[in-house]
Motif scaffolding. Sequence first.
Motif, PDB file in Angstrom:
ATOM      1  N   SER A  14     -34.817  52.834-112.368  1.00  9.21           N
ATOM      2  CA  SER A  14     -33.731  51.953-111.947  1.00  9.21           C
ATOM      3  C   SER A  14     -34.291  50.833-111.087  1.00  9.21           C
ATOM      4  N   THR A  15     -33.464  49.841-110.805  1.00 12.00           N
ATOM      5  CA  THR A  15     -33.891  48.736-109.947  1.00 12.00           C
ATOM      6  C   THR A  15     -34.280  49.238-108.568  1.00 12.00           C
ATOM      7  N   PHE A  16     -33.502  50.197-108.042  1.00 15.81           N
ATOM      8  CA  PHE A  16     -33.815  50.776-106.732  1.00 15.81           C
ATOM      9  C   PHE A  16     -35.148  51.516-106.757  1.00 15.81           C
ATOM     10  N   ASP A  17     -35.424  52.225-107.845  1.00 10.72           N
ATOM     11  CA  ASP A  17     -36.707  52.929-107.981  1.00 10.72           C
ATOM     12  C   ASP A  17     -37.872  51.946-107.938  1.00 10.72           C
ATOM     13  N   ARG A  18     -37.750  50.861-108.680  1.00 15.40           N
ATOM     14  CA  ARG A  18     -38.841  49.872-108.726  1.00 15.40           C
ATOM     15  C   ARG A  18     -39.042  49.227-107.358  1.00 15.40           C
ATOM     16  N   LEU A  19     -37.937  48.946-106.665  1.00  9.27           N
ATOM     17  CA  LEU A  19     -38.038  48.361-105.322  1.00  9.27           C
ATOM     18  C   LEU A  19     -38.714  49.336-104.369  1.00  9.27           C
TER      19      LEU A  19
ATOM     20  N   ILE B 232     -44.157  46.175-109.944  1.00  6.25           N
ATOM     21  CA  ILE B 232     -42.853  45.959-110.585  1.00  6.25           C
ATOM     22  C   ILE B 232     -43.032  45.490-112.017  1.00  6.25           C
TER      23      ILE B 232
ATOM     24  N   PHE C 221     -42.286  47.447-116.034  1.00  5.60           N
ATOM     25  CA  PHE C 221     -41.600  46.909-117.222  1.00  5.60           C
ATOM     26  C   PHE C 221     -42.528  46.895-118.429  1.00  5.60           C
TER      27      PHE C 221
END
Length: 469
Positions: free
Chosen positions: A164-169, A153, A157
Amino acid sequence: MDDVGDKSGISSTELLLRERTPSATLLSHLSVVVKLPTYQLLISMVDPVICSKYFVDGRYLMKSILLIDQMINSGGNFIIAILLARLLGVDGFGYYSIALIIGMFAVQLSQAIIISPAQTIAPKLPNDKINSYCRATMYIAILLAIFSGIVSIVGSFVVDIALSTFDRLAFSVAIVGVQLHFWARKTSYILEDRVAALFGSIVRYTIQFIFVGLLFYIDGDDMIAIQVLGLGISSLLGAVTSTLKWWYIDSFRYSIIDLAKKHWGIGKWLIGTEAFNWLGSNLIYVFAGALVGITSIGALRAAQNIIGVAGIVVQILDNVVPVSSARYYAVGGISRLSSYMFSISIPVLFIGLIICSIVAIFSNEIMWIVYGSEYMMYGNVLFILAISFMFALGAYFLKVVFRAVEFIRPIFYSQIAVTVFVLISSKYLIENYEIAGAALGLLYSQVISLGLLLYYLPLKITQHDFTGK
């Protein structure tokens, strides 16, 4: 094992098969994995009724779990890769492949820090303490997996990837899941609980196929991330399934502090080797993605998935050949080891040559049949990788020899040389030849690895200098 120890209990038919031809020796070692006598293995190949009889029979079913588990993992990965390559397209499959590539680095960290030390330490423990020891490794595995997920994660960055946040999760969960399933499966084998490994594999690939099936009903920007998340969730559930099969609490508690010290003492020397191994194998994908685009990663992985079918034989033999080669060397020295390796490697190399020749000749047609017309233009990539596999196969057998005589330095040197070559040459090859240049980089890497190993073979093996001095 043939020619090692007592031959009592082996039929005259099997002895005849083993002693007459090199290919019979290969079959005898496949029979070791399946745990069927060679003549029964030959019969079962052409008679499915007899095959089912022996595998359903409880005496053989439990002993064939290793092969079945490997078939589920290798076959599952192969089929899922084909489905995702078709359904996601070249670009979408490229993004999915990034998760696999990063996940493999996390797996190799786990191999260096947890599994390799465990394979050395656990066999030396009393039987009543092995389970407690393996439970203790779980805490290190969880900490390492969480650390890997957090790094993924933070890294997204740092390099400023547009996710997106969902992609990183999803990427983080995939890395954690793949790493923990690898630990659970290997630990099950350390405990000699093959059923646990099999159950975990069944759960993982069943759930992952369900996620792939969602692509027939959903469409949108998040479908790639959903598949990456499915990879992570299915792997996590597979890890839990395997662990629950052998998990039980006993009165003995293995000190986690002592375990961490022992594992670090062994693993710290392996981390560098595993890191170079990953860089040499995967750094070319990073350069290809950066210089050509995500499409190049999808095309390379799709072609490599086809070549991976031929590699299944190596994965099966790898469960037997390294141990057998060490035993042959211990019993009969370098001459016995050489004879054994020739009897195994020549048939495998000959079969590999036939398969790779067919793949190379019909590379465009194979890419079209397996993946669709969108991939047919990447037949030249498959052609190059087919040639590369033959060099990799030769290097594999040389590595087995060096490990058998406990002379590891040439393997380490070859990995460093490959990594340096990729760092120096990748930009030039990819800028001038694009995706084919990336495939050429993989081919040249295998040529360099094989060349260095061949260079050290007469220098060390013929001189019987296995001290590393």
